[in-house]
Design an enzyme around this catalytic site. Structure first.
Site, PDB file in Angstrom:
ATOM      1  N   GLY A  25       0.809  -1.223   0.000  1.00  0.00           N
ATOM      2  CA  GLY A  25       0.000   0.000   0.000  1.00  0.00           C
ATOM      3  C   GLY A  25       0.841   1.270   0.000  1.00  0.00           C
ATOM      4  O   GLY A  25       2.031   1.260   0.295  1.00  0.00           O
ATOM      5  N   ARG A  33      -2.422   8.168   4.192  1.00  0.00           N
ATOM      6  CA  ARG A  33      -2.606   9.006   5.372  1.00  0.00           C
ATOM      7  C   ARG A  33      -1.280   9.507   5.968  1.00  0.00           C
ATOM      8  O   ARG A  33      -1.268  10.318   6.879  1.00  0.00           O
ATOM      9  CB  ARG A  33      -3.418   8.231   6.429  1.00  0.00           C
ATOM     10  CG  ARG A  33      -4.881   8.089   6.058  1.00  0.00           C
ATOM     11  CD  ARG A  33      -5.590   7.006   6.864  1.00  0.00           C
ATOM     12  NE  ARG A  33      -5.342   5.661   6.333  1.00  0.00           N
ATOM     13  CZ  ARG A  33      -5.867   4.549   6.840  1.00  0.00           C
ATOM     14  NH1 ARG A  33      -6.642   4.597   7.903  1.00  0.00           N
ATOM     15  NH2 ARG A  33      -5.611   3.371   6.293  1.00  0.00           N
ATOM     16  N   GLY A  70      -6.361  -3.742  -2.990  1.00  0.00           N
ATOM     17  CA  GLY A  70      -6.882  -4.148  -1.676  1.00  0.00           C
ATOM     18  C   GLY A  70      -6.111  -5.305  -1.063  1.00  0.00           C
ATOM     19  O   GLY A  70      -5.340  -5.984  -1.741  1.00  0.00           O
ATOM     20  N   THR A  71      -6.338  -5.522   0.232  1.00  0.00           N
ATOM     21  CA  THR A  71      -5.580  -6.550   0.956  1.00  0.00           C
ATOM     22  C   THR A  71      -5.928  -7.970   0.480  1.00  0.00           C
ATOM     23  O   THR A  71      -5.064  -8.848   0.482  1.00  0.00           O
ATOM     24  CB  THR A  71      -5.840  -6.434   2.469  1.00  0.00           C
ATOM     25  OG1 THR A  71      -7.251  -6.284   2.694  1.00  0.00           O
ATOM     26  CG2 THR A  71      -5.137  -5.227   3.068  1.00  0.00           C
ATOM     27  N   ASP A 127       2.160  -2.793   8.410  1.00  0.00           N
ATOM     28  CA  ASP A 127       2.189  -1.551   9.205  1.00  0.00           C
ATOM     29  C   ASP A 127       1.933  -1.833  10.681  1.00  0.00           C
ATOM     30  O   ASP A 127       1.327  -1.041  11.381  1.00  0.00           O
ATOM     31  CB  ASP A 127       1.189  -0.525   8.648  1.00  0.00           C
ATOM     32  CG  ASP A 127      -0.246  -1.030   8.661  1.00  0.00           C
ATOM     33  OD1 ASP A 127      -0.484  -2.170   9.096  1.00  0.00           O
ATOM     34  OD2 ASP A 127      -1.139  -0.267   8.232  1.00  0.00           O
ATOM     35  N   GLY A 132     -11.239  -2.524  11.271  1.00  0.00           N
ATOM     36  CA  GLY A 132     -12.403  -3.322  10.880  1.00  0.00           C
ATOM     37  C   GLY A 132     -13.127  -3.832  12.115  1.00  0.00           C
ATOM     38  O   GLY A 132     -12.503  -4.305  13.058  1.00  0.00           O
ATOM     39  N   ASN A 151      -0.976   4.103  10.569  1.00  0.00           N
ATOM     40  CA  ASN A 151      -1.539   4.645   9.326  1.00  0.00           C
ATOM     41  C   ASN A 151      -1.272   6.123   9.150  1.00  0.00           C
ATOM     42  O   ASN A 151      -1.397   6.646   8.054  1.00  0.00           O
ATOM     43  CB  ASN A 151      -3.050   4.409   9.302  1.00  0.00           C
ATOM     44  CG  ASN A 151      -3.389   2.933   9.410  1.00  0.00           C
ATOM     45  OD1 ASN A 151      -3.096   2.166   8.502  1.00  0.00           O
ATOM     46  ND2 ASN A 151      -3.943   2.534  10.534  1.00  0.00           N
ATOM     47  N   TYR A 190      40.447  19.461   9.612  1.00  0.00           N
ATOM     48  CA  TYR A 190      39.831  18.470   8.723  1.00  0.00           C
ATOM     49  C   TYR A 190      40.892  17.460   8.329  1.00  0.00           C
ATOM     50  O   TYR A 190      41.920  17.830   7.754  1.00  0.00           O
ATOM     51  CB  TYR A 190      39.245  19.127   7.457  1.00  0.00           C
ATOM     52  CG  TYR A 190      38.829  18.064   6.468  1.00  0.00           C
ATOM     53  CD1 TYR A 190      37.801  17.180   6.779  1.00  0.00           C
ATOM     54  CD2 TYR A 190      39.491  17.904   5.253  1.00  0.00           C
ATOM     55  CE1 TYR A 190      37.453  16.163   5.908  1.00  0.00           C
ATOM     56  CE2 TYR A 190      39.133  16.890   4.372  1.00  0.00           C
ATOM     57  CZ  TYR A 190      38.113  16.022   4.717  1.00  0.00           C
ATOM     58  OH  TYR A 190      37.765  15.011   3.863  1.00  0.00           O
ATOM     59  N   ASN A 199      42.696  17.045   0.477  1.00  0.00           N
ATOM     60  CA  ASN A 199      42.672  15.706  -0.131  1.00  0.00           C
ATOM     61  C   ASN A 199      42.023  15.673  -1.500  1.00  0.00           C
ATOM     62  O   ASN A 199      42.093  14.682  -2.192  1.00  0.00           O
ATOM     63  CB  ASN A 199      41.934  14.733   0.808  1.00  0.00           C
ATOM     64  CG  ASN A 199      40.516  15.182   1.100  1.00  0.00           C
ATOM     65  OD1 ASN A 199      40.205  16.369   1.053  1.00  0.00           O
ATOM     66  ND2 ASN A 199      39.647  14.236   1.401  1.00  0.00           N
TER      67      ASN A 199
HETATM   68  C1  UD1 Z   1      -6.787  -3.234   7.633  1.00  0.00           C
HETATM   69  C2  UD1 Z   1      -7.999  -4.151   7.722  1.00  0.00           C
HETATM   70  C3  UD1 Z   1      -8.789  -3.785   8.967  1.00  0.00           C
HETATM   71  C4  UD1 Z   1      -7.904  -3.897  10.192  1.00  0.00           C
HETATM   72  C5  UD1 Z   1      -6.618  -3.082  10.039  1.00  0.00           C
HETATM   73  C6  UD1 Z   1      -5.667  -3.449  11.153  1.00  0.00           C
HETATM   74  C7  UD1 Z   1      -8.591  -4.630   5.415  1.00  0.00           C
HETATM   75  C8  UD1 Z   1      -9.556  -4.409   4.320  1.00  0.00           C
HETATM   76  N1  UD1 Z   1      -8.814  -3.991   6.550  1.00  0.00           N
HETATM   77  O1  UD1 Z   1      -7.286  -1.909   7.481  1.00  0.00           O
HETATM   78  O2  UD1 Z   1      -9.888  -4.668   9.113  1.00  0.00           O
HETATM   79  O3  UD1 Z   1      -8.611  -3.479  11.327  1.00  0.00           O
HETATM   80  O4  UD1 Z   1      -5.978  -3.374   8.799  1.00  0.00           O
HETATM   81  O5  UD1 Z   1      -4.530  -2.662  11.154  1.00  0.00           O
HETATM   82  O6  UD1 Z   1      -7.682  -5.415   5.265  1.00  0.00           O
HETATM   83  N2  UD1 Z   1      -1.888  -3.439   1.375  1.00  0.00           N
HETATM   84  C9  UD1 Z   1      -1.413  -4.134   0.292  1.00  0.00           C
HETATM   85  N3  UD1 Z   1      -2.089  -4.042  -0.883  1.00  0.00           N
HETATM   86  C10 UD1 Z   1      -3.216  -3.318  -1.035  1.00  0.00           C
HETATM   87  C11 UD1 Z   1      -3.698  -2.619   0.086  1.00  0.00           C
HETATM   88  C12 UD1 Z   1      -3.010  -2.698   1.283  1.00  0.00           C
HETATM   89  O7  UD1 Z   1      -0.401  -4.820   0.371  1.00  0.00           O
HETATM   90  O8  UD1 Z   1      -3.773  -3.294  -2.126  1.00  0.00           O
HETATM   91  C13 UD1 Z   1      -1.144  -3.518   2.648  1.00  0.00           C
HETATM   92  C14 UD1 Z   1      -0.735  -2.164   3.199  1.00  0.00           C
HETATM   93  O9  UD1 Z   1       0.576  -1.801   2.727  1.00  0.00           O
HETATM   94  C15 UD1 Z   1      -0.782  -2.363   4.705  1.00  0.00           C
HETATM   95  C16 UD1 Z   1      -1.750  -3.501   4.893  1.00  0.00           C
HETATM   96  O10 UD1 Z   1      -1.983  -4.084   3.625  1.00  0.00           O
HETATM   97  O11 UD1 Z   1       0.480  -2.738   5.241  1.00  0.00           O
HETATM   98  C17 UD1 Z   1      -3.093  -3.017   5.445  1.00  0.00           C
HETATM   99  O12 UD1 Z   1      -3.597  -2.011   4.597  1.00  0.00           O
HETATM  100  P1  UD1 Z   1      -4.219  -0.663   5.183  1.00  0.00           P
HETATM  101  O13 UD1 Z   1      -4.641   0.162   4.046  1.00  0.00           O
HETATM  102  O14 UD1 Z   1      -3.336  -0.076   6.188  1.00  0.00           O
HETATM  103  O15 UD1 Z   1      -5.522  -1.270   5.880  1.00  0.00           O
HETATM  104  P2  UD1 Z   1      -6.359  -0.651   7.067  1.00  0.00           P
HETATM  105  O16 UD1 Z   1      -7.262   0.378   6.525  1.00  0.00           O
HETATM  106  O17 UD1 Z   1      -5.491  -0.283   8.190  1.00  0.00           O
HETATM  107 CA    CA Z   2      -3.352  -0.168   8.454  1.00  0.00          CA
END
Ligand code: UD1
Ligand code: CA
Length: 452
Positions: free
Chosen positions: A12, A16, A79-80, A105, A140, A229, A368, A388
């Protein structure tokens, strides 16, 4: 026999953080966030750790290229859940049957928690860690029915009419997943939500619907699971980590003054019996031996300070080595390749770069010294400069043992000054000075009668 792999989600952008740097490269105590997560997983998973990268993947690779992490690229960050999808083939190719997934993170994770969590997860097809917070912020929400997990609903998508009053139990972003289940459920993920993303968290509701065993492992308000975040959260996690570090140092027997103002990287090694005065910052793989003292307002990066050496206030050391009993500063700067042998002295406003001071050699004021070797017992007078750099190349200055360089001398490299040689103050030395010789290279003084 199940085979476990670990997966770090780190693709990601970290919108923020309002920064051009990918979020996982933001630092705590000088170390990128991703290093903490990877280090937490290595003891348990050894080299079975994969990291999904995407946003500025080149930067992340460059920062970790040589540390044996396996990377999976998520070209578009959808997305995750989509990130997990990208990593599935690599995990299956490696023969994994289960995967521990963690958000990149979560820098405070530590090694203890994943181990405990895996034990708790043994009987489940899908388990995830939960924390309970007074302010559930953007985490979440965990929806339970009669105590059993039904789903995790992202904060943005939470609808009280559908799911009831907002719970304080939230998803921490640490999961253990049976890969056969993941393969079956992934095709059912959709991005029909407020963010338009494929959520890993939707697997939870899907698993429940498909009668898989699902567990929410309650971890109270364990700060080890705090996500980062925003700058506020980064600062809070860094402060917690700093506090932990200071406690560890004190417990191990390091003497700290103004401890709350001391920042020490977890990679640094400070021996019991070393003494540090805050504020000071010690980063990277620095080492400080017992009996050494670092006064306030010093910054060390990958520096080594031997037993009994003293680094006085406002000194800055990077990739430098300070020998036993040596004295540095106040206000000294030791740049990469500076080496002080035992009992050498470097005083105020002295800069050293790629230069070795032999045993007991001294450069006490305003100098120096770069690309140089200085023999043992030699004294470098105030204002001495090794010239130097000729505009294109760097050249070396070699000064023998027990020599004396008078104040305000310019040593135009390449040049050497022999053993026990003496250079007159104010000289510009362009030719080698043999052993036991006095060299004077300056305009003669003439005294004339003064006109009235
Ligand atoms: C996520 C969870 C949330 C949880 C929180 C805990 C989801 C949808 N939500 O939210 O339920 O409470 O973490 O900290 O997962 N990432 C990718 N690829 C992507 C998007 C994100 O690798 O396409 C990585 C980011 O770099 C990050 C992690 O996934 O390290 C989580 O993403 P982030 O956007 O921080 O999710 P949250 O909104 O914190
Ligand atoms: Ca997060």
């Amino acid at each position: 026999m199940p085979k476990y792999g670990a997966l770090i989600l780190a693709a990601g952008k970290g919108t923020r953080m309002h920064s051009d740097k990918p979020k996982v490269l933001q630092t705590l105590l000088g170390e990128p966030m991703l290093r903490f997560v990877a280090d937490a997983l290595r003891p348990l998973f050894r080299d079975a750790v994969w990291t999904v990268i995407g946003h500025r993947a080149d930067m992340v690779r460059a920062a970790f290229g040589d540390e044996g992490l396996h990377f999976v690229v998520q070209e578009e960050q959808l997305g995750t859940g989509h990130a997990l999808m990208q990593a599935l083939p690599a995990l299956e190719d490696a023969g994994c049957t289960h995967v521990l997934v963690v958000n990149g993170d979560t820098p405070l994770l530590g090694a203890r928690l994943p181990e405990m969590f895996l034990r708790e997860s043994e009987q489940a097809d899908l388990s995830f860690a939960t924390i309970t917070l007074q302010d559930p912020a953007a985490y979440g929400r965990v929806v339970r029915h009669h105590g059993r997990v039904v789903a995790v609903v992202e904060a943005k998508d939470y609808d009280e009419d559908l799911y009831g009053p907002e719970p304080k139990e939230v998803n921490a972003g640490l999961y253990c997943l049976n890969l056969a289940m993941v393969r079956q459920l992934l095709p059912h993920l959709t991005n029909a939500n407020k963010s338009g993303e494929y959520y890993i968290t939707d697997l939870i509701g899907l698993a429940v619907e498909n009668q898989y065993t699902v567990r929410g492992v309650e971890c109270g308000d364990d700060p080890n699971l705090f996500g980062v975040n925003s700058p506020v959260e980064l600062s809070r996690s860094e402060a917690l980590l700093g506090l932990q570090q200071v406690q560890n140092l004190l417990q191990s027997g390091v003497i700290l003054h103004a401890a709350e103002l001391i920042r020490v990287s977890p990679r640094a090694r400070i021996e019991p019996g070393a003494e540090l005065y805050g504020p000071c910052e010690i980063y990277g793989c620095s080492r400080v031996a017992r009996g050494a003292c670092i006064e306030s307002h010093c910054v060390l990066r990958d520096a080594v300070v031997a037993e009994g050496a003293v680094i006085r206030s406002f000194s800055h050391l990077e990739k430098a080595e300070v020998g036993p009993g040596a004295l540095v500063g106040p206000h000294a700067r030791l740049r990469p390749g500076a080496v002080l042998e035992a009992r050498a002295h470097v005083g105020n406003f002295v800069e050293l770069k790629k230069a070795r001071l032999g045993q007991g050699a001294k450069a006490n004021h305003l100098s120096y010294i770069g690309d140089a070797e200085v023999g043992e017992g030699t004294n470098i007078g105030a204002g001495t400069i090794t010239c130097n750099y000729d505009g294109t190349n760097k050249h070396k200055t070699v000064i023998g043992p027990r020599a004396f360089i008078g104040s305000n001398t310019a040593l135009v490299a390449p040049v050497s000054v022999g053993e026990q040689a003496l250079v007159g103050a104010g000289s510009v030395i362009t030719k080698n000075v043999p052993d036991n010789t006095l060299a004077v290279a300056r305009g003669r003084q003439t005294n004339l009668p003064r006109k009235s």
